[in-house]
Design a protein around this motif. Structure first.
Motif, short mmCIF file in Angstrom:
data_model
loop_
_atom_site.label_atom_id
_atom_site.label_comp_id
_atom_site.label_asym_id
_atom_site.label_seq_id
_atom_site.Cartn_x
_atom_site.Cartn_y
_atom_site.Cartn_z
N ALA A 49 1.03 -1.09 -0.19
CA ALA A 49 0.32 -0.02 -0.04
C ALA A 49 1.06 1.25 0.35
O ALA A 49 2.49 1.06 0.76
CB ALA A 49 -0.45 0.12 1.16
N THR A 58 -4.83 7.28 -2.73
CA THR A 58 -3.45 5.60 -2.27
C THR A 58 -3.53 4.55 -2.97
O THR A 58 -4.34 4.74 -4.41
CB THR A 58 -4.54 5.66 -0.71
N TYR A 60 -3.28 0.14 -3.53
CA TYR A 60 -3.35 -1.03 -2.39
C TYR A 60 -3.34 -2.07 -3.32
O TYR A 60 -3.50 -1.86 -5.01
CB TYR A 60 -4.78 -1.02 -1.69
N LYS A 65 -6.67 -5.35 -1.27
CA LYS A 65 -7.80 -4.63 -1.74
C LYS A 65 -8.75 -4.58 -0.57
O LYS A 65 -9.32 -6.03 -0.93
CB LYS A 65 -8.49 -4.12 -3.07
N THR A 69 -5.67 -0.97 5.05
CA THR A 69 -5.82 0.47 4.86
C THR A 69 -5.15 1.46 5.59
O THR A 69 -4.63 1.45 6.84
CB THR A 69 -6.61 0.90 5.33
N LEU A 81 -0.91 0.94 9.03
CA LEU A 81 -1.33 0.05 7.81
C LEU A 81 -2.00 -0.63 9.43
O LEU A 81 -1.62 -1.40 9.82
CB LEU A 81 0.09 -0.91 7.31
#
Length: 128
Positions: A49, A58, A60, A65, A69, A81
């Protein structure tokens, strides 16, 4: 120089959550993109990420995904993270890295060789 220190890794069971932290010192992290890479045993490092300055963008990896986050707190000079619904295939050493954005590279296509600073990593082990 930016010093990065990761923390928050550990041994968890499948389905559990972990929150990794990346604490920066030396310079303001706000000027950098922050990315998380991981390296599983016997495999190459992969981008997990990334987050741009001001969290404007952002990225991912497809494999994380919807479960992971990435976030940043420039006031705390840190990035995070959040990893939910962990799977055994998430087992790896997770590295925080910072990149000074020069306008040449794309966040989603960043490679390890393009990073300016690295942390030493934090291990994550997910048991089934």
């Amino acid at each position: 120089q930016v010093q990065l220190v990761e923390s928050g890794g550990g041994l968890v069971q499948a389905g559990d959550s972990l929150r990794l932290s990346c604490a920066a010192s030396g310079r303001a992290l706000s000027s950098y993109w922050v990315l998380w890479f991981r390296q599983a045993p016997g495999k190459e490092q992969e981008l997990v990420a990334g987050i741009s300055k001001n969290a404007a963008n952002t990225h991912y990896a497809d494999s994380v995904k919807g479960r992971f986050t990435i976030s940043r707190d420039d006031g705390a000079n840190a990035a995070y993270l959040q990893m939910n619904n962990l799977k055994p295939e998430d087992t790896a050493i997770y590295y925080c890295a910072a990149h000074w954005p020069s306008g040449v590279y794309v966040l989603s296509a960043m490679t390890p060789g393009q990073m300016d600073f690295w942390g030493k990593g934090t291990p994550v082990t997910v048991s089934s």
